[in-house]
Design an enzyme around this catalytic site. Structure first.
Site, PDB file in Angstrom:
ATOM      1  CB  CYS A  27      -0.946  -0.025   1.211  1.00 11.00           C
ATOM      2  SG  CYS A  27      -0.083  -0.034   2.790  1.00 11.00           S
ATOM      3  CB  ALA A  28       0.387   4.750   0.802  1.00 13.01           C
TER       4      ALA A  28
END
EC number: 2.7.1.211
Length: 669
Positions: A27-28
């Site tokens: 994810c980020a």
């Protein structure tokens, strides 16, 4: 050679090799692994990798926190490992193989209840405030009082009147606040059925309609059912079909009936989607899903769910009020923190809500709030012992504040579970607090904010005992944590090599930067700016990624807050990093979990490596797409090289801000 090639090779070996990785995505901020055997993962070796900031396991996924360089790290990892990455949803699906049936049920409950928790918390705060207005009394001498209230009794002694009895204004406020309170709790089934369809990927509007059909004014209100005779129900509250009748009973505030009804609707829709041609599916699928689900809800699932809910609340109530309630309180208080780690704690939301519906209050929520406080106090003691260690202080102090406000994940994963002895001290403290809590029969009106503000949800007559028990939950873990550390009980070796370093900057940008003492950072968004500790994601809230603020935007345009170079632009366009010409490294992450949108609703106007000026448009995003997909738009704006720059927000928070206004000052350390 890739920037993180060496670290990626070490990570591959530390997670057990290629054959132990079932799936990997990111994810980020984190690498997300599904491992065939999690026991093969060498956590100590992983956390010693320079690029790694920490690890934890959740919902069958082994997560490695990297930071805003995670896309680069991910590319290097896939290159050296030869493992093809998968989507986040595919990784979550693969992770289910690591979960037993109970864990899968708990994961589903967590995903269903998480979106409606904010509403439940707001409702709890409203009921807590109304509780103060209606129940806290004192002699209001010399004050104007409402009709029916008395200042003195017949003997001339002061009469203790409540705030609503004395003040017409606050009496009006009290009545007004019942409107949102009723909307949240009486119509809770609407939120549950919506959330079920959202989680199952089916038509959310049908879930809303089904929920409304469970609480319609045409039905006998669930709160009135116990006081209504069977004869009156048979005469006035039935649908008569000639050959048979169905009771017109509402399910206000009922959890299990709404849960079962929502699941039946979703599974029916999934069933018909597979069998009805797409050309006519818009007509027949909704009809053949909603009507049978509604019939099932009012004939089978509703009554069964009502009965199950009453059984569960009766069992828990017996534990809270029975002859061995002291044991129940001690065990629940001690085990709630482990429940949080496993995800089982989400089940208590349903039990709490059912208790409130059946008995008018809950004895579980006070113990949950006390457990939050106890784990926060354990971290506070750890901070006190390590306050001269800047790195540890930056992690432990925000985690303490977060736990005291009811969010314990940063405390648990960042400190307590990692070093064990604070975790044990917190469990012991919360166990003692739970024992005292049930001994004094402390009861809450509703679910509210956890931690210290939880006192607002406590019924007025129990507020003083609860306040005293809070002192126990603060003091005992604090003292025990220090004692365990000095005595060497439950401690693990705290090697400096295990502790997470800061995120490395792009070397080229760092070398080109001209370091200055003070850097003004402009707001990249228009909206409301709040402290970073209020971010939804614990990783951001506890400051693991860096220090800064969080902005709730009112316009879908993100601009550069400084002059600099775009250091990273995520493929999904939901997050962007900048290295300023002054050496400040920043990350802006639009929304939470918006990586799941896979770029839908986001348009990038720059590329990685571009030179930008402050105020230049970086990303435009559709806030309606984000919200309609069930995600929040709050955007952390953080300085990631916090070992070099300190972030100080300007002005009092929260406040409204426009793009280009001064947001923060970055001071060189």
């Amino acid at each position: 050679m890739g920037k993180f090639e060496k670290d990626a090779k070490v990570l591959l070996e530390a997670v057990g090799g290629k054959e132990n990785v079932s799936a990997v995505t990111h994810c980020a901020t984190r690498m997300r692994f599904v491992l065939a055997d999690e026991k093969k993962a060498d956590v100590r070796a992983i956390e010693a990798i320079p690029a790694v900031k920490g690890t934890f396991t959740n919902a069958g996924q082994f997560q490695v926190i990297i930071g805003n360089d995670v896309p680069i790290f991910y590319n290097d990892f896939t290159a050296v490992s030869g493992i093809e990455g998968v989507s986040k949803e595919a990784a979550k699906a693969a992770a289910k193989s690591n979960q037993n049936p109970v864990q899968r049920v708990m994961t589903m409950l967590a995903e269903i209840f998480t979106p409606i928790i904010p509403a439940i918390i707001v409702g709890g705060l409203i009921l807590g405030f109304r509780n103060v207005l209606e129940s806290v009394g004192m002699p209001w001498l010399g004050q104007q009082i409402a009709d029916g209230a008395k200042v003195f009794d017949v003997d001339g002694n002061p009469v203790w009147n409540t705030i609503t009895m004395v003040s017409p204004f606050w009496n009006g406020v009290n009545h007004f606040l019942w409107l949102p309170g009723e909307a949240i709790f009486h119509f809770l089934p609407v939120g549950i059925t919506w959330s079920v369809t959202r989680k199952m990927g089916t038509s959310q509007i049908l879930g809303i309609v089904l929920g409304i059909c469970l609480v319609s004014p045409q039905l006998l209100n669930a709160y009135a059912v116990p006081g209504t005779s069977a004869a009156e129900i048979a005469e006035n509250w039935t649908w008569n079909f000639g050959f048979f009748t169905i009771n017109r009973i509402g399910y206000q505030a009922q959890v299990i009936p709404a849960l079962l009804a929502g699941l039946s609707l979703s599974y029916l829709e999934i069933f018909w989607r597979k069998r009805i041609p797409e050309v006519v599916s818009m007509i027949f699928v909704p009809f053949l899903s909603l009507i049978p689900a509604l019939i099932l809800a009012h004939t089978v699932l509703g009554p069964i769910g009502w009965t199950l809910g009453q059984w569960i609340s009766a069992v828990v109530l017996a534990g809270l009020t029975g002859p061995v309630k002291w044991l129940f309180g001690a065990v629940f208080g001690a085990l709630y923190a482990p429940f949080v780690i496993t995800g089982l704690h989400h089940m208590t939301n349903a039990v709490d809500t059912q208790l409130i519906a059946d008995t008018g209050g809950t004895g579980l929520w006070p113990m949950i709030a006390l457990s939050n406080i106890a784990q926060g106090s354990a971290v506070l003691a750890y901070y006190w012992m390590n306050r001269k260690n800047e790195r540890e202080a930056q992690i432990s102090l925000p985690a303490t504040i977060s736990a005291y406000l009811g969010v314990t994940e940063p405390a648990l994963f960042g400190v307590n579970v990692k070093y064990v002895y604070p975790f044990v001290a917190g469990m012991i403290g919360s166990g003692i607090a739970g024992f005292l809590c049930v001994s004094f029969n402390v009861t809450a009106n509703a679910i509210g904010i956890g931690g210290i503000p939880g006192i607002l949800s406590i019924q007025a007559k129990y507020m003083l005992p609860f306040a005293a028990i809070m002192l126990v939950a603060i003091g005992v873990p604090f003292v025990l944590t220090i004692f365990f550390r000095k005595a060497g009980f439950f401690t693990k070796a705290e090697d400096e090599t295990v502790k997470a370093p800061q995120v490395e900057a792009l070397q080229e940008a760092k070398e080109a930067a001209t370091k200055v003492e003070l850097v003004e950072v402009m707001s990249p968004l228009a909206g409301e700016v709040m402290p970073l500790s209020q971010a939804t994601d614990p990783v951001f809230a506890q400051g693991v990624m860096g220090q800064g603020v969080v902005i709730v935007p009112n316009e879908g345009e993100l601009v550069a807050p400084v002059d600099g170079v775009v250091s990273v632009l995520f493929p999904t366009k939901h997050a962007v990093g900048i290295v300023s010409t002054d050496g400040v490294e920043m990350l802006m992450h639009i929304g939470m979990d918006t990586v799941n949108l896979e770029g839908r609703g986001f348009t990038a106007h720059v590329s990685q490596g571009d030179t930008v000026k402050a105020g230049q448009v970086l990303i435009r995003f559709d806030m309606d797409v984000i919200r309609n997909s069930g995600y929040v738009t709050e955007t952390p704006v953080i300085i990631t090289n916090q070992d070099q720059y300190q972030a100080d927000a300007l002005g009092e928070l929260p406040r409204t801000i426009q793009r280009g206004e001064k947001l923060m000052i970055a001071s060189r350390l």
